[in-house]
Scaffold this motif. Structure first.
Motif, PDB file in Angstrom:
ATOM      1  N   VAL A  62       0.839  -1.204   0.000  1.00  0.00           N
ATOM      2  CA  VAL A  62       0.000   0.000   0.000  1.00  0.00           C
ATOM      3  C   VAL A  62       0.872   1.251   0.000  1.00  0.00           C
ATOM      4  O   VAL A  62       0.588   2.231  -0.702  1.00  0.00           O
ATOM      5  CB  VAL A  62      -0.937  -0.009   1.222  1.00  0.00           C
ATOM      6  N   GLY A  63       1.958   1.225   0.762  1.00  0.00           N
ATOM      7  CA  GLY A  63       2.847   2.373   0.804  1.00  0.00           C
ATOM      8  C   GLY A  63       3.505   2.650  -0.538  1.00  0.00           C
ATOM      9  O   GLY A  63       3.620   3.815  -0.965  1.00  0.00           O
ATOM     10  N   ILE A  64       3.935   1.596  -1.221  1.00  0.00           N
ATOM     11  CA  ILE A  64       4.555   1.771  -2.540  1.00  0.00           C
ATOM     12  C   ILE A  64       3.560   2.379  -3.526  1.00  0.00           C
ATOM     13  O   ILE A  64       3.880   3.323  -4.273  1.00  0.00           O
ATOM     14  CB  ILE A  64       5.084   0.427  -3.066  1.00  0.00           C
ATOM     15  N   VAL A  65       2.341   1.859  -3.520  1.00  0.00           N
ATOM     16  CA  VAL A  65       1.311   2.384  -4.421  1.00  0.00           C
ATOM     17  C   VAL A  65       1.006   3.842  -4.084  1.00  0.00           C
ATOM     18  O   VAL A  65       0.827   4.683  -4.981  1.00  0.00           O
ATOM     19  CB  VAL A  65       0.042   1.522  -4.338  1.00  0.00           C
ATOM     20  N   ALA A  66       0.963   4.157  -2.790  1.00  0.00           N
ATOM     21  CA  ALA A  66       0.685   5.532  -2.381  1.00  0.00           C
ATOM     22  C   ALA A  66       1.779   6.486  -2.841  1.00  0.00           C
ATOM     23  O   ALA A  66       1.498   7.621  -3.273  1.00  0.00           O
ATOM     24  CB  ALA A  66       0.527   5.598  -0.860  1.00  0.00           C
ATOM     25  N   VAL A  67       3.026   6.040  -2.770  1.00  0.00           N
ATOM     26  CA  VAL A  67       4.138   6.877  -3.235  1.00  0.00           C
ATOM     27  C   VAL A  67       4.025   7.126  -4.737  1.00  0.00           C
ATOM     28  O   VAL A  67       4.214   8.266  -5.216  1.00  0.00           O
ATOM     29  CB  VAL A  67       5.483   6.216  -2.884  1.00  0.00           C
ATOM     30  N   VAL A  68       3.714   6.084  -5.492  1.00  0.00           N
ATOM     31  CA  VAL A  68       3.548   6.248  -6.941  1.00  0.00           C
ATOM     32  C   VAL A  68       2.422   7.233  -7.240  1.00  0.00           C
ATOM     33  O   VAL A  68       2.560   8.125  -8.100  1.00  0.00           O
ATOM     34  CB  VAL A  68       3.275   4.886  -7.605  1.00  0.00           C
ATOM     35  N   ALA A  69       1.304   7.090  -6.519  1.00  0.00           N
ATOM     36  CA  ALA A  69       0.177   7.993  -6.739  1.00  0.00           C
ATOM     37  C   ALA A  69       0.544   9.432  -6.382  1.00  0.00           C
ATOM     38  O   ALA A  69       0.158  10.378  -7.088  1.00  0.00           O
ATOM     39  CB  ALA A  69      -1.018   7.526  -5.897  1.00  0.00           C
ATOM     40  N   ALA A  70       1.296   9.619  -5.303  1.00  0.00           N
ATOM     41  CA  ALA A  70       1.702  10.970  -4.905  1.00  0.00           C
ATOM     42  C   ALA A  70       2.624  11.594  -5.935  1.00  0.00           C
ATOM     43  O   ALA A  70       2.507  12.794  -6.260  1.00  0.00           O
ATOM     44  CB  ALA A  70       2.383  10.911  -3.535  1.00  0.00           C
ATOM     45  N   VAL A  71       3.545  10.813  -6.484  1.00  0.00           N
ATOM     46  CA  VAL A  71       4.461  11.326  -7.512  1.00  0.00           C
ATOM     47  C   VAL A  71       3.687  11.726  -8.759  1.00  0.00           C
ATOM     48  O   VAL A  71       3.938  12.789  -9.358  1.00  0.00           O
ATOM     49  CB  VAL A  71       5.537  10.271  -7.834  1.00  0.00           C
ATOM     50  N   LEU A  72       2.737  10.906  -9.158  1.00  0.00           N
ATOM     51  CA  LEU A  72       1.934  11.227 -10.339  1.00  0.00           C
ATOM     52  C   LEU A  72       1.105  12.487 -10.118  1.00  0.00           C
ATOM     53  O   LEU A  72       0.967  13.325 -11.026  1.00  0.00           O
ATOM     54  CB  LEU A  72       1.023  10.051 -10.688  1.00  0.00           C
ATOM     55  N   ALA A  73       0.555  12.633  -8.902  1.00  0.00           N
ATOM     56  CA  ALA A  73      -0.228  13.832  -8.597  1.00  0.00           C
ATOM     57  C   ALA A  73       0.660  15.074  -8.627  1.00  0.00           C
ATOM     58  O   ALA A  73       0.247  16.146  -9.114  1.00  0.00           O
ATOM     59  CB  ALA A  73      -0.897  13.687  -7.234  1.00  0.00           C
ATOM     60  N   GLY A 149      -7.512   3.036  -2.879  1.00  0.00           N
ATOM     61  CA  GLY A 149      -7.273   4.073  -1.888  1.00  0.00           C
ATOM     62  C   GLY A 149      -6.273   5.113  -2.365  1.00  0.00           C
ATOM     63  O   GLY A 149      -6.592   6.314  -2.434  1.00  0.00           O
ATOM     64  N   PRO A 150      -5.056   4.711  -2.749  1.00  0.00           N
ATOM     65  CA  PRO A 150      -4.100   5.690  -3.281  1.00  0.00           C
ATOM     66  C   PRO A 150      -4.582   6.384  -4.558  1.00  0.00           C
ATOM     67  O   PRO A 150      -4.324   7.580  -4.747  1.00  0.00           O
ATOM     68  CB  PRO A 150      -2.856   4.835  -3.557  1.00  0.00           C
ATOM     69  N   LEU A 151      -5.293   5.655  -5.410  1.00  0.00           N
ATOM     70  CA  LEU A 151      -5.784   6.276  -6.644  1.00  0.00           C
ATOM     71  C   LEU A 151      -6.812   7.361  -6.327  1.00  0.00           C
ATOM     72  O   LEU A 151      -6.834   8.420  -6.965  1.00  0.00           O
ATOM     73  CB  LEU A 151      -6.399   5.208  -7.544  1.00  0.00           C
ATOM     74  N   THR A 152      -7.658   7.108  -5.333  1.00  0.00           N
ATOM     75  CA  THR A 152      -8.646   8.105  -4.934  1.00  0.00           C
ATOM     76  C   THR A 152      -7.980   9.338  -4.330  1.00  0.00           C
ATOM     77  O   THR A 152      -8.393  10.476  -4.590  1.00  0.00           O
ATOM     78  CB  THR A 152      -9.633   7.499  -3.925  1.00  0.00           C
ATOM     79  N   LEU A 153      -6.950   9.113  -3.532  1.00  0.00           N
ATOM     80  CA  LEU A 153      -6.208  10.246  -2.976  1.00  0.00           C
ATOM     81  C   LEU A 153      -5.533  11.048  -4.078  1.00  0.00           C
ATOM     82  O   LEU A 153      -5.465  12.290  -4.012  1.00  0.00           O
ATOM     83  CB  LEU A 153      -5.172   9.741  -1.972  1.00  0.00           C
ATOM     84  N   MET A 154      -5.038  10.367  -5.094  1.00  0.00           N
ATOM     85  CA  MET A 154      -4.433  11.070  -6.223  1.00  0.00           C
ATOM     86  C   MET A 154      -5.472  11.929  -6.944  1.00  0.00           C
ATOM     87  O   MET A 154      -5.200  13.089  -7.286  1.00  0.00           O
ATOM     88  CB  MET A 154      -3.809  10.067  -7.197  1.00  0.00           C
ATOM     89  N   PHE A 155      -6.651  11.382  -7.145  1.00  0.00           N
ATOM     90  CA  PHE A 155      -7.720  12.159  -7.778  1.00  0.00           C
ATOM     91  C   PHE A 155      -8.096  13.371  -6.924  1.00  0.00           C
ATOM     92  O   PHE A 155      -8.286  14.483  -7.442  1.00  0.00           O
ATOM     93  CB  PHE A 155      -8.943  11.274  -8.000  1.00  0.00           C
ATOM     94  N   ALA A 156      -8.202  13.168  -5.597  1.00  0.00           N
ATOM     95  CA  ALA A 156      -8.565  14.277  -4.714  1.00  0.00           C
ATOM     96  C   ALA A 156      -7.501  15.374  -4.746  1.00  0.00           C
ATOM     97  O   ALA A 156      -7.828  16.571  -4.777  1.00  0.00           O
ATOM     98  CB  ALA A 156      -8.751  13.761  -3.292  1.00  0.00           C
ATOM     99  N   ALA A 157      -6.230  14.964  -4.745  1.00  0.00           N
ATOM    100  CA  ALA A 157      -5.152  15.959  -4.786  1.00  0.00           C
ATOM    101  C   ALA A 157      -5.183  16.753  -6.082  1.00  0.00           C
ATOM    102  O   ALA A 157      -4.977  17.977  -6.091  1.00  0.00           O
ATOM    103  CB  ALA A 157      -3.804  15.268  -4.618  1.00  0.00           C
ATOM    104  N   ILE A 158      -5.459  16.075  -7.187  1.00  0.00           N
ATOM    105  CA  ILE A 158      -5.526  16.763  -8.472  1.00  0.00           C
ATOM    106  C   ILE A 158      -6.752  17.660  -8.544  1.00  0.00           C
ATOM    107  O   ILE A 158      -6.700  18.781  -9.066  1.00  0.00           O
ATOM    108  CB  ILE A 158      -5.525  15.739  -9.618  1.00  0.00           C
TER     109      ILE A 158
END
Length: 293
Positions: A62-73, A149-158
């Motif tokens: 989950v942490g790795i996916v979250a980091v990838v999502a944060a970088v993309l955002a 979860g990380p994908l949704t956070l990425m969408f929210a950040a964007i």
């Protein structure tokens, strides 16, 4: 002196009242048992309620996916575009989905087979099929949440960086197919992984077998993709679960187009559905056999 015929027979036993009372509450029944098993299995998938060691792997993923999502955002916020679309996100991280299912599926079913606790489960108002479907539902949900979860956070950040609601709505139009594609990955991978895990009692062996099922079919795809026949190239993705799901994504969401499936998109969809139905049917048959043993 009394004769044997007139003597009073000795009592055969005595019942002692030691204070036990009959249960007078509501009997929640089969539905509650299935729901509890599903919730417990979902918690087990993420190591909740277990030792710290059991939490390391799922939360690392989950942490790795979250980091990838944060970088993309962050890239999207700086450059105005992302190197990956939402629909391409799960296919890019497909190896993490595979590893997650390969490790979690044996935790959900192989442990019960090895410890011999299934008769205790089935002594309750829980059918054999209920057990299998609850475990599959829990694994599919866990695999979905692991990326959703990380994908949704990425969408929210964007979304917070956009200027108006119209732009947010257009962004959501790109985000929704990504969630749908995630769900397809979760359903297919969990069905295959749980079926394999249900056949093996040793968790380490089961995890290796799950990875083997996915990886050993990859060379077949490679061979078919280099044949001189264009039709064989377009159908090559049917030979492996990973590329099969990728073909469905190219058909429904135009995620990459790398597979070159041509007009065979509906066939990819039908084969994917058939694969899931077959795996679930074999899983149910497996637990009917376990119950009979």
């Amino acid at each position: 002196m009394p004769t044997p015929e007139t003597a009073t027979p000795a009592p055969a036993g005595v019942i002692h009242d030691i204070g036990y009372q009959r249960y007078q509450g509501v009997r929640l029944g089969r539905g509650y048992v299935v729901g509890s098993l599903y919730a417990h299995s979902l918690r087990t998938a993420f190591g909740l309620g277990r030792s710290a060691k059991a939490k390391i792997f799922p939360w690392l993923i989950v942490g790795i996916v979250a980091v990838v999502a944060a970088v993309l955002a962050a890239i999207r916020a700086q450059l105005g575009q992302m190197p990956l679309s939402y629909a391409q996100f799960p296919q890019t991280l497909i190896l993490l989905i595979l590893l997650f299912c390969a490790v979690v599926a044996p935790e959900l079913v192989s442990r019960d087979l090895h410890s011999g606790v299934l008769p205790l489960y089935f002594a309750r108002p829980l059918r054999r099929g209920d057990y299998a479907l609850a475990k599959w539902g829990a694994l599919a949900t866990a695999a979905f949440l692991m990326l959703a979860g990380p994908l949704t956070l990425m969408f929210a950040a964007i979304a917070f960086t956009l200027d108006d609601l119209g732009a947010v709505w257009r962004e959501f139009g790109d985000f929704a197919p990504g969630l749908a594609y995630l769900a397809i990955h979760a359903v297919v991978f969990s069905a295959v992984a749980l079926l394999v895990a249900s056949l093996v009692k040793r968790r380490a062996v089961a995890a290796g077998a799950i990875v083997g099922v996915f990886l050993l079919t990859t060379p077949v795809v490679g061979v078919l993709s280099v044949l001189p026949s264009r039709t064989a190239n377009q159908l090559a993705g049917l030979a492996s679960p990973a590329t099969l799901v990728g073909g469905v994504g190219d058909w429904l969401f135009e995620s990459s187009g790398d597979l070159g499936i041509g007009d065979f998109g509906p066939l990819y969809g039908l084969v994917t559905l058939a694969l899931v139905v077959t795996c679930v049917a074999l899983l149910l048959a497996r637990y009917r056999k376990v119950a009979a043993q």
